[in-house]
Design a protein around this motif. Structure first.
Motif, mmCIF file in Angstrom:
data_model
loop_
_atom_site.group_PDB
_atom_site.id
_atom_site.type_symbol
_atom_site.label_atom_id
_atom_site.label_comp_id
_atom_site.label_asym_id
_atom_site.label_seq_id
_atom_site.Cartn_x
_atom_site.Cartn_y
_atom_site.Cartn_z
ATOM 1 N N MET A 162 0.751 -1.477 0.399
ATOM 2 C CA MET A 162 0.461 -0.023 -0.164
ATOM 3 C C MET A 162 1.175 0.858 -0.214
ATOM 4 S SD MET A 162 -1.136 -0.107 4.020
ATOM 5 C CE MET A 162 -2.191 1.450 4.092
ATOM 6 N N ILE A 163 0.482 2.256 -0.584
ATOM 7 C CA ILE A 163 0.720 3.610 -0.505
ATOM 8 C C ILE A 163 0.916 4.068 0.652
ATOM 9 C CG2 ILE A 163 0.671 5.804 -0.995
ATOM 10 C CD1 ILE A 163 -0.632 4.587 -3.036
ATOM 11 N N SER A 164 2.867 4.812 1.555
ATOM 12 C CA SER A 164 2.881 5.299 2.828
ATOM 13 C C SER A 164 2.166 6.726 2.676
ATOM 14 C CB SER A 164 4.433 5.318 2.460
ATOM 15 O OG SER A 164 4.611 5.989 3.895
ATOM 16 N N GLY A 165 1.947 6.643 4.459
ATOM 17 C CA GLY A 165 1.775 7.991 4.628
ATOM 18 C C GLY A 165 2.301 9.131 5.421
ATOM 19 N N GLU A 166 3.088 8.798 5.420
ATOM 20 C CA GLU A 166 4.593 8.412 6.126
ATOM 21 C C GLU A 166 4.841 9.827 6.695
ATOM 22 O OE1 GLU A 166 8.384 6.715 5.638
ATOM 23 O OE2 GLU A 166 7.639 5.148 5.803
ATOM 24 N N HIS A 167 5.277 10.137 7.214
ATOM 25 C CA HIS A 167 5.952 11.578 7.529
ATOM 26 C C HIS A 167 6.847 11.745 7.646
ATOM 27 C CE1 HIS A 167 5.560 14.420 11.769
ATOM 28 N NE2 HIS A 167 5.013 15.604 10.025
ATOM 29 N N ALA A 168 7.392 12.948 6.591
ATOM 30 C CA ALA A 168 8.793 13.298 6.371
ATOM 31 C C ALA A 168 8.498 14.804 7.446
ATOM 32 C CB ALA A 168 8.980 13.102 5.010
ATOM 33 N N PRO A 169 10.182 14.165 7.747
ATOM 34 C CA PRO A 169 10.387 15.884 8.642
ATOM 35 C C PRO A 169 10.910 16.997 8.393
ATOM 36 C CG PRO A 169 13.030 13.891 9.022
ATOM 37 C CD PRO A 169 11.049 13.465 7.788
ATOM 38 N N THR A 170 11.189 16.667 6.982
ATOM 39 C CA THR A 170 12.161 17.704 6.603
ATOM 40 C C THR A 170 10.967 18.861 5.722
ATOM 41 O OG1 THR A 170 12.942 16.338 4.804
ATOM 42 C CG2 THR A 170 14.489 17.160 6.675
ATOM 43 N N ALA A 171 11.320 20.263 5.143
ATOM 44 C CA ALA A 171 10.419 21.109 4.399
ATOM 45 C C ALA A 171 11.240 21.607 3.903
ATOM 46 C CB ALA A 171 9.955 21.400 5.918
ATOM 47 N N GLU A 172 12.545 21.173 3.231
ATOM 48 C CA GLU A 172 12.942 22.042 1.832
ATOM 49 C C GLU A 172 12.224 21.698 0.777
ATOM 50 O OE1 GLU A 172 16.551 19.268 1.906
ATOM 51 O OE2 GLU A 172 16.929 19.358 4.084
ATOM 52 N N THR A 173 11.579 21.458 0.804
ATOM 53 C CA THR A 173 10.924 21.443 -0.915
ATOM 54 C C THR A 173 9.568 22.221 -0.642
ATOM 55 O OG1 THR A 173 9.514 19.314 -0.227
ATOM 56 C CG2 THR A 173 11.203 19.124 -1.507
ATOM 57 N N ALA A 174 9.171 22.838 0.633
ATOM 58 C CA ALA A 174 8.110 23.608 0.446
ATOM 59 C C ALA A 174 8.046 24.801 -0.624
ATOM 60 C CB ALA A 174 7.982 24.191 1.653
ATOM 61 N N THR A 175 7.261 25.625 -1.015
ATOM 62 C CA THR A 175 7.178 26.687 -1.805
ATOM 63 C C THR A 175 5.389 26.626 -1.157
ATOM 64 O OG1 THR A 175 6.567 27.782 -3.995
ATOM 65 C CG2 THR A 175 5.953 24.732 -3.290
ATOM 66 N N SER A 176 4.653 28.250 -1.872
ATOM 67 C CA SER A 176 4.212 29.146 -1.472
ATOM 68 C C SER A 176 2.696 27.758 -1.986
ATOM 69 C CB SER A 176 4.000 30.297 -1.713
ATOM 70 O OG SER A 176 2.688 30.860 -1.517
ATOM 71 N N PRO A 177 1.270 27.474 -0.695
ATOM 72 C CA PRO A 177 0.337 27.180 -1.757
ATOM 73 C C PRO A 177 -0.228 27.984 -2.456
ATOM 74 C CG PRO A 177 0.193 28.064 0.578
ATOM 75 C CD PRO A 177 0.858 28.605 -0.012
ATOM 76 N N HIS A 178 -0.867 29.166 -2.776
ATOM 77 C CA HIS A 178 -1.296 30.259 -4.267
ATOM 78 C C HIS A 178 -0.528 30.606 -4.927
ATOM 79 C CE1 HIS A 178 -3.258 30.711 -0.462
ATOM 80 N NE2 HIS A 178 -1.850 31.073 0.038
ATOM 81 N N GLU A 179 0.928 29.980 -5.471
ATOM 82 C CA GLU A 179 1.079 29.766 -6.427
ATOM 83 C C GLU A 179 0.212 29.948 -7.416
ATOM 84 O OE1 GLU A 179 3.891 27.657 -6.791
ATOM 85 O OE2 GLU A 179 5.907 28.332 -5.886
ATOM 86 N N THR A 205 6.325 -1.169 -18.208
ATOM 87 C CA THR A 205 6.406 -0.806 -16.838
ATOM 88 C C THR A 205 5.939 -1.624 -15.190
ATOM 89 O OG1 THR A 205 7.648 0.895 -17.485
ATOM 90 C CG2 THR A 205 7.188 1.164 -15.639
ATOM 91 N N ALA A 206 6.250 -1.726 -14.132
ATOM 92 C CA ALA A 206 5.624 -2.197 -13.624
ATOM 93 C C ALA A 206 5.698 -0.569 -12.496
ATOM 94 C CB ALA A 206 6.173 -3.924 -12.984
ATOM 95 N N MET A 207 4.873 -0.403 -11.876
ATOM 96 C CA MET A 207 5.025 0.625 -10.498
ATOM 97 C C MET A 207 4.380 -0.602 -9.741
ATOM 98 S SD MET A 207 4.230 3.876 -11.980
ATOM 99 C CE MET A 207 6.041 4.541 -12.801
ATOM 100 N N TYR A 208 5.147 -0.328 -8.639
ATOM 101 C CA TYR A 208 5.365 -1.472 -7.234
ATOM 102 C C TYR A 208 4.573 0.203 -5.976
ATOM 103 C CZ TYR A 208 5.884 -5.136 -9.603
ATOM 104 O OH TYR A 208 6.018 -5.692 -10.171
ATOM 105 N N LEU A 209 3.874 0.117 -5.408
ATOM 106 C CA LEU A 209 3.345 1.343 -4.218
ATOM 107 C C LEU A 209 3.728 0.433 -3.048
ATOM 108 C CD1 LEU A 209 2.326 1.688 -7.163
ATOM 109 C CD2 LEU A 209 -0.072 3.315 -5.378
ATOM 110 N N THR A 210 4.963 0.982 -1.876
ATOM 111 C CA THR A 210 5.023 0.393 -0.407
ATOM 112 C C THR A 210 5.417 1.707 -0.405
ATOM 113 O OG1 THR A 210 6.721 -0.803 0.600
ATOM 114 C CG2 THR A 210 7.521 0.609 -2.245
#
Length: 636
Positions: A1-18, A490-495
């Motif tokens: 199944m797909i992860s709902g994991e919590h990643a602690p970093t926020a380096e890829t953040a950007t404004s939500p209102h772009e 192509t096979a894509m495996y969600l984990t």
């Protein structure tokens, strides 16, 4: 199944209102008046009445002035100083609320912290208790105005309130966009009415202006023993919507919310409380229906109608907030996936969660049937909100100290006086436990339990998968010399555990005895920010000619769309054709083990939650005609 994991970093953040069109400031201010201030704006219906009735008998002039002083200065200190001036500064990419602040605190500490996670979960759980009580007490308070205008309708107050509540929740699936355009003007009219009613009575007893002196409030608190303390629990009803200023910040921005409060909403509430106090000084017999009797007789029925509309809007605000909070909790891995329907093609924040909606409706109706009147409900109101406010203060200390660089000493020095006030309100509300104050705690406790069980169960499953499954690097090396049949495509495996071989890949190899020409291991992670820009959505790691790993990063308010994100592979020079791609999704059937790391009752709860989790294919918008599901049994 797909992860709902919590990643602690926020380096890829950007404004939500772009790329979003910006509305003019007056329009946004008006919108904030309609949504943000619905809860606190309906407090005059019951806050003053409950505070004065708590004294018992007919309060003296000095007691009325003292109570009004407490109301006025609660608004000044809690709403203006704490929230408008301080807490609104702690925005997470413009977003606010308990989970947003929790994520901000995690980022400030630069590492996952279980105490911070627990505080965020408690704040979120308490919000649900408040969200069920607000529509019940607000709508019932407004409908009770019919007792003043049409006494013969008294036996029908509860059925009318229930009918309004049922209608409110029934229309949620249609979305609020069309109705919301009226929220601002209706609430603006409501606050103007509050101000005019207050102004019309201040001249009746000008001595009420002594309430602007905080010494009078302090005198009441210190000279009435335990009574002064218990009255504080009713005074707190005046600020119960303060948390909405922060929670709804992402919809309007901090500047419009501040302008609306300082220039319009705050003054209107202060004038109304002063006016109600003057009216009580002039006619103490009006206390049981103080608010509606303070209006001229010809205007009472229109006022009941306007008050009912205002309370419906207040109810709508907490319903919308509950939907948004649940979406955040799902993305952060605190709750299982639930069905989320989008009610607007242009506004991504317009969502509807059927499960949350109907559970809230059941809760609100049961409260109204059980308590029957707003005064009884008011006793249950407040504990959840004070708890949330204390959580906000605690998380705020972490953000101020480590995120803003204040240092722990300065952060504590600034927040401690506000914490003292929050704690006093909480202690005063705890005195109402036996009168119904236990209800929001029971509701919040149940939701907290579900969150804790889900987080622990998910963590144990992921740990077990990493321990039992084969290392992906080892598997890739083995496949390079294997004689297994290779097929094109192509096979894509969600984990959720990309370091190990997905169970779906092992099952495909075991039962079908084939390996695709290209195999991509896909993991979805949630960052500690509301939004992640499309430019930073995807990272691609080639592992061998036949294997690659893709990591998709989403914010906790982003709406995952797997296919849309994977199209970006083409921009990285990777050939991706959905028509030659098969998505393999592992469907885990969880069983309780004889010896489990979780108590048996917890594992049973987790298993039931997992079974009712919304289908990953629909939740992540995977093309159903390109999916192969492979089931497996897992013991917990």
């Amino acid at each position: 199944m797909i992860s709902g994991e919590h990643a602690p970093t926020a380096e890829t953040a950007t404004s939500p209102h772009e790329g979003h069109p910006r509305k003019s400031l007056p329009v946004v201010v008006l919108g904030s008046i309609g949504v943000v201030y619905g809860d606190i704006g309906t407090s005059p219906l019951y806050a003053m009445k409950e505070s004065l009735l708590h004294v018992g008998g007919i309060p003296s002039a000095s007691e009325i002035i003292g109570i009004v002083s407490l109301l006025v200065w609660s608004l000044v200190i809690v709403v203006t100083v704490k929230y408008v001036m301080l807490v609104l500064r702690a925005d997470n990419q413009g977003e606010g609320g308990a989970l947003s602040l929790m994520a901000l605190a995690q980022t400030a500490l630069q590492r996952p912290n279980r105490v911070i996670l627990t505080l965020g979960m408690i704040g979120a759980a308490l919000f649900y208790g408040d969200a069920i009580l607000t529509p019940a007490v607000s709508v019932l308070s407004a409908v009770e105005g019919l007792k003043v205008t049409t006494p013969g309708l008294d036996p029908y107050i509860v059925p009318i309130a229930i009918a309004i509540i049922v209608a409110l929740y029934a229309v949620q699936s249609f979305g609020t966009a069309k109705v919301a355009v009226f929220f601002g003007p209706i609430m603006a009219l409501w606050f103007i009415t509050l101000a005019l009613i207050g102004l019309s009575h201040i001249g009746d007893a000008p001595q009420i202006l002594h309430a602007l002196n905080p010494i009078n409030g302090f005198w009441f608190m210190t000279s009435h023993g335990i009574l002064g303390f218990t009255v504080l629990g009713s005074v707190f009803l005046a600020v119960t919507g303060a948390e909405a200023l922060y929670a709804d910040m992402g919809h309007f921005g901090k500047r419009p919310i501040r302008i609306a409060w300082l220039g319009f909403v705050g003054p209107a509430l202060l004038l109304n409380y002063l006016g109600q106090g003057a009216f009580a000084l002039n006619d103490a017999s009006a206390l049981p229906n103080l608010f509606f009797l303070s209006a001229p007789e010809w205007g009472r029925l229109p006022l009941v109608i306007l008050a009912t509309l205002a309370t419906i809007i207040a109810g709508q605000a907490v319903i919308t907030g509950a939907f948004s909070l649940t979406q955040q909790a799902i993305q952060l891995g605190l709750l299982p996936r639930l069905q989320i329907e989008h009610t607007s093609e242009s506004e991504r924040g317009q969502i509807y969660l059927p499960t949350v909606n109907w559970l809230m409706l059941i809760g609100v109706v049961m409260l109204i049937i059980f308590f029957q009147d707003s005064s009884s409900l008011a006793a249950a109101y407040g504990i959840a909100v004070t708890g949330t406010m204390i959580i906000t203060s605690l998380l705020g200390i972490v953000v101020f100290a480590y995120g803003w660089g204040w240092g722990l000493g300065l952060a504590v020095a600034v927040v401690a006086p506000l914490m003292v006030i929050d704690s006093a309100f909480l202690a005063a509300n705890l005195l109402k436990l036996a009168d119904g104050g236990y209800l929001p705690l029971v509701i919040g406790g149940c939701i907290m339990l579900l969150m804790a069980v889900w987080v622990r169960g998910t963590r144990l499953l992921n740990t077990k998968a990493q321990q039992q499954n084969l290392s992906l690097d080892t598997f890739i090396k083995a496949m390079e010399t294997s004689s297994v049949t290779h097929v094109s495509g192509t096979a894509m495996y969600l984990t959720s555990t990309p370091e190990t071989v997905p169970s779906a890949l092992l099952h495909n190899l075991k039962h079908n005895r084939v390996l695709h020409e290209k195999n991509v291991i896909v993991t979805i992670r949630t960052a500690d920010v509301p939004y992640v820009s499309n430019a930073n959505r995807l990272t691609y790691h080639p592992l061998s000619p036949a294997f690659a790993r893709v990591e998709l990063n989403y914010g906790f308010l982003d709406e995952p769309n797997l296919l849309q994100a994977l199209i970006q592979l083409r921009e990285l020079g990777v050939k991706f054709d959905v028509m030659s791609t098969t998505f393999f999704v592992g469907r885990r059937r969880i069983k309780s083990a004889a010896r489990s790391d979780m108590p048996s009752w917890q594992s049973q709860i987790f298993i039931k939650m997992a079974r009712h989790s919304y289908d990953a294919i629909d939740y992540y918008r995977i093309p159903a005609n390109r999916v192969v599901e492979l089931g497996t049994y897992v013991t917990l």
